[in-house]
Design an enzyme around this catalytic site. Sequence first.
Site, PDB file in Angstrom:
ATOM      1  N   CYS A   1       0.850  -1.184   0.000  1.00 41.90           N
ATOM      2  CA  CYS A   1       0.000   0.000   0.000  1.00 41.90           C
ATOM      3  C   CYS A   1       0.893   1.244   0.000  1.00 41.90           C
ATOM      4  CB  CYS A   1      -0.951   0.099   1.179  1.00 41.90           C
ATOM      5  SG  CYS A   1      -2.115  -1.259   1.262  1.00 41.90           S
TER       6      CYS A   1
ATOM      7  N   ARG B   1       3.924  -0.549  -4.769  1.00 41.41           N
ATOM      8  CA  ARG B   1       3.609  -1.061  -3.431  1.00 41.41           C
ATOM      9  C   ARG B   1       2.279  -1.800  -3.378  1.00 41.41           C
ATOM     10  NH1 ARG B   1       6.944   1.699   0.227  1.00 41.41           N
ATOM     11  NH2 ARG B   1       5.622   1.113   1.957  1.00 41.41           N
TER      12      ARG B   1
ATOM     13  N   ASN C   1      -1.783   2.200   5.649  1.00 42.08           N
ATOM     14  CA  ASN C   1      -0.916   1.125   5.154  1.00 42.08           C
ATOM     15  C   ASN C   1      -0.519   0.289   6.367  1.00 42.08           C
ATOM     16  OD1 ASN C   1       2.626   1.222   4.321  1.00 42.08           O
ATOM     17  ND2 ASN C   1       1.230  -0.460   4.143  1.00 42.08           N
ATOM     18  N   GLY C   2      -0.764  -1.035   6.287  1.00 37.34           N
ATOM     19  CA  GLY C   2      -0.424  -1.906   7.413  1.00 37.34           C
ATOM     20  C   GLY C   2      -1.595  -2.801   7.752  1.00 37.34           C
TER      21      GLY C   2
ATOM     22  N   GLU D   1      15.869 -19.358  -7.438  1.00 40.77           N
ATOM     23  CA  GLU D   1      15.545 -18.028  -7.960  1.00 40.77           C
ATOM     24  C   GLU D   1      14.869 -18.141  -9.337  1.00 40.77           C
ATOM     25  OE1 GLU D   1      15.129 -15.159  -7.112  1.00 40.77           O
ATOM     26  OE2 GLU D   1      15.566 -13.791  -8.746  1.00 40.77           O
TER      27      GLU D   1
ATOM     28  N   LYS E   1      11.178 -16.726 -10.127  1.00 40.15           N
ATOM     29  CA  LYS E   1      10.929 -15.749 -11.208  1.00 40.15           C
ATOM     30  C   LYS E   1       9.851 -16.262 -12.142  1.00 40.15           C
ATOM     31  CE  LYS E   1      12.409 -12.847 -10.015  1.00 40.15           C
ATOM     32  NZ  LYS E   1      13.353 -12.398  -9.021  1.00 40.15           N
TER      33      LYS E   1
ATOM     34  N   GLU F   1       6.270 -16.389 -10.338  1.00 33.66           N
ATOM     35  CA  GLU F   1       5.646 -15.103  -9.990  1.00 33.66           C
ATOM     36  C   GLU F   1       5.255 -14.305 -11.229  1.00 33.66           C
ATOM     37  OE1 GLU F   1       8.033 -12.264  -7.817  1.00 33.66           O
ATOM     38  OE2 GLU F   1       9.813 -12.772  -8.945  1.00 33.66           O
TER      39      GLU F   1
ATOM     40  N   HIS G   1      15.277 -38.339  -3.647  1.00 27.36           N
ATOM     41  CA  HIS G   1      14.596 -38.422  -2.352  1.00 27.36           C
ATOM     42  C   HIS G   1      13.154 -37.934  -2.446  1.00 27.36           C
ATOM     43  CE1 HIS G   1      18.363 -39.538  -0.525  1.00 27.36           C
ATOM     44  NE2 HIS G   1      18.919 -38.545  -1.198  1.00 27.36           N
TER      45      HIS G   1
ATOM     46  N   LYS H   1       5.969  -4.677  -4.643  1.00 33.33           N
ATOM     47  CA  LYS H   1       7.431  -4.562  -4.603  1.00 33.33           C
ATOM     48  C   LYS H   1       7.953  -4.413  -3.173  1.00 33.33           C
ATOM     49  CE  LYS H   1      11.345  -3.911  -6.823  1.00 33.33           C
ATOM     50  NZ  LYS H   1      11.883  -5.174  -7.334  1.00 33.33           N
TER      51      LYS H   1
END
Length: 602
Positions: A2, A27, A98-99, A475, A479, A482, A498, A597
């Site tokens: 936010c 955000r 925000n929160g 990673e 990538k 997402e 395994h 982000k």
Amino acid sequence: MCGIIGIISNQDTVSRLLSGLKSLEYRGYDSAGIAVINDRHIHLRRTVGKIDALVETVGAHPLSGSIGIGHSRWATHGGSTIQNAHPHITDQVAIVHNGIIENHRNIRLSLEKKGTSFSSETDSEVIVHLVTGYLNQGLDPEQAAFKTFEQLEGAYAVAVIFRDFDDLMICSRKGSPLTLGLGKAEMFIGSDALSLSPFTHDLVYLEEGDIAVLKRDSYKIYDQNKVLVERPVTKSQISGEGVSKGKYPHFMLKEIYEQPDVIRRIIQKYVKGGVPCVGLDIDWAAVDQVTFVACGTSFYAAQIAQNWFEGVAKMSTRVEVASEFRYRQPPLSNRGVTIVISQSGETADTLAALRYAKSEGQTVIALVNVVESTIARESDYVVPISAGPEIGVASTKAFTAQLLILIFICFDILRSKKKDFPDFAHILKALKVLPLAFEKLLLDRKLLQQISQKLAGNKSIIFLGRGAMFGVALEGALKLKELSYLHAEGAPSGELKHGPIALVDEHTPIIYLMPDDVLVEKNKSNLEEVMARKGQVYLIGGASASIYREKVVHFFEMPDLDAFCAPLLYTLPMQLIAYETALIEGSDVDQPRNLAKSVTVE
Ligand code: F6R
């Protein structure tokens, strides 16, 4: 998560609120809204979706006001609807938040009992009703806001404006970031320095529990004990430049292509007289353990670095996901160093982990991209990773920059411990050619597009690697998932039998990372096992992997590079494959669904 913006001025604030929101969009982009006060009325516009939708609505239904607040939402409580979008208002008050207000249910219940009706499912709406209730009891705005903040539990950055006071904004922060911007007969608030950079460079960072009372040409700050305090005014270095896409269709692609220059810049900054030196005033020989804490991509950087810190610098190293570490609260020795890694410098869990490490007497080093961030401000040492603004939600150049700085810290440890490392010169040589190797590899984008063509539409994709390459595999999988929303998982190649091998059949694409390193023969055996089960292998490897050229679905040959530096270079195909696959899948590359982000809620 936010974004909040607020302005008190003599002039209209609407276009600046919208442009501030645009730079805060990273955000969260589930919904957005602004509220301004004009003629003793609160005027509100809210939309579902991105800021562009809000701009359109405001164009169709204009409004104006010399005081206003705006919000870009990442949904926590309640879906992406107009009712849940901020600002939340009553006839007298407008707020943005925000929160997460953790005790919102109790507050809501008690307000509902007294007759208050709610119009959203959010935790935030309790704030506007509390303030309004106190005003109705005869409290002045300052008292009403203070009494409200007292009741809030959880994390928040809040801004409140009042219908009957067009020269007053009251804000507070606890757990979520909020910055004041001082203008000429104007005041600003923003969730970050970047959003304020077009308006002013004179910033005041609020501290935990601070409450700021703003007027056009003055402000006062109370600390968490309600004592008037002075906070330093900082000159922001952020120029607002470098935040356009330039010739690229997406920020992510631009940021991928910036990596050679980022590497050059970091080498220039940290390598002096041919010797890499981060220059921390730490006696590493006296340090008994390094603890890394981070989230997401930054966590994978730590995981890769563990291979260097332990294998080369012989430093006992643990790597922790911040959200687990902060609640597990493991004992830490006061001879230890905690390295927190965060691109944004605002990740709530990483910040909480940092605070825990400090409480245990650890020396804390922050590796951040945003140097004007809370994590940077609260750490003992700050090492800027100097990647430049990263706007694409998926981290790319920041990851490469983190890895490079971590290599340098590894050398600092070696030097401090007076340990001889025969391959030192060799690695330095490799680091110098790294930007060129990136540039050459970027020319092969078309070949990687071919891999993406084949990966698109698959149900599940496995990424395999060993040693430091395990971190790169993780990673790569992150990538891909997402950005393209395809299921992907990374595993250590040696762990295959395994469990993960059960997933391997003629329909399973496997991205196999096989550099020419000490583990290459082990990797060959694991690869054979995959091929024996008809796994669809996309092999990304060095010269020794080329023996499989004809046997795999696709072989992508990587340039010859010192194995120590290979994780940096092998990350590039991971990024490009994810980017190209996302384009084919038709997803929003820069703002993938459900993500933000800067993750300022836990
Ligand atoms: C993935 C990604 C996230 C972040 C994570 C931590 O591409 O960007 O996984 O790495 O949210 O963020 P920072 O580094 O800002 O603490």
